[in-house]
Design a protein around this motif. Sequence first.
Motif, mmCIF file in Angstrom:
data_model
loop_
_atom_site.group_PDB
_atom_site.id
_atom_site.type_symbol
_atom_site.label_atom_id
_atom_site.label_comp_id
_atom_site.label_asym_id
_atom_site.label_seq_id
_atom_site.Cartn_x
_atom_site.Cartn_y
_atom_site.Cartn_z
ATOM 1 N N ALA A 1 6.784 8.106 25.187
ATOM 2 C CA ALA A 1 6.120 7.091 24.423
ATOM 3 C C ALA A 1 4.609 7.519 24.459
ATOM 4 N N GLU A 2 4.023 7.850 25.501
ATOM 5 C CA GLU A 2 2.595 8.180 25.623
ATOM 6 C C GLU A 2 2.145 9.084 24.683
ATOM 7 N N LYS B 1 -0.286 8.915 21.419
ATOM 8 C CA LYS B 1 -1.583 9.937 21.261
ATOM 9 C C LYS B 1 -1.639 10.212 19.882
ATOM 10 N N GLU B 2 -0.272 10.695 19.349
ATOM 11 C CA GLU B 2 -0.327 11.316 18.139
ATOM 12 C C GLU B 2 -0.725 10.166 16.942
ATOM 13 N N ALA B 3 -0.153 9.036 17.244
ATOM 14 C CA ALA B 3 -0.422 7.799 16.327
ATOM 15 C C ALA B 3 -2.119 7.585 16.512
ATOM 16 N N ASN B 4 -2.701 7.990 17.248
ATOM 17 C CA ASN B 4 -4.160 7.827 17.378
ATOM 18 C C ASN B 4 -4.920 8.956 16.989
ATOM 19 N N GLY B 5 -4.190 9.976 16.267
ATOM 20 C CA GLY B 5 -4.974 10.957 15.859
ATOM 21 C C GLY B 5 -5.079 12.451 16.639
ATOM 22 N N GLU B 6 -4.273 12.306 17.874
ATOM 23 C CA GLU B 6 -4.494 13.264 18.964
ATOM 24 C C GLU B 6 -3.281 14.118 18.453
ATOM 25 N N SER B 7 -3.180 15.279 17.662
ATOM 26 C CA SER B 7 -1.951 15.774 17.393
ATOM 27 C C SER B 7 -1.696 16.829 18.842
#
Length: 103
Positions: free
Chosen positions: A56-57, A61-67
């Motif tokens: 989930a972490e 992160k991906e949802a926050n733009g960190e691909s």
Amino acid sequence: MNGLELISFQIISAVGTARSMYIEAIRLAKEGKIDDANKLMKEGEEIFIQGHHAHAELIQKEANGESSTITLLFMHAEDQLMSAEAFNIIAREFIDLYSIIHK
């Protein structure tokens, strides 16, 4: 080791342990040790949650733009996570059945 590798290993370790506990719980239930099987399932579920949180972490992160670059190691971690989840469901069914058989 980068962040994705570390998280992948955390997932693999936690859910692999949980899956092993689910399999052992089926064996205990088969022997008629239903209470022990249920305790082991609960322990396994608590450990599984650790792997789920690590996964989930990454999603957060991906949802926050960190691909993240998807690697074979991460794909393996996700496969292990899904396998453990499936074993949990199957183990619950077997324990229910064995509890009826061993009444």
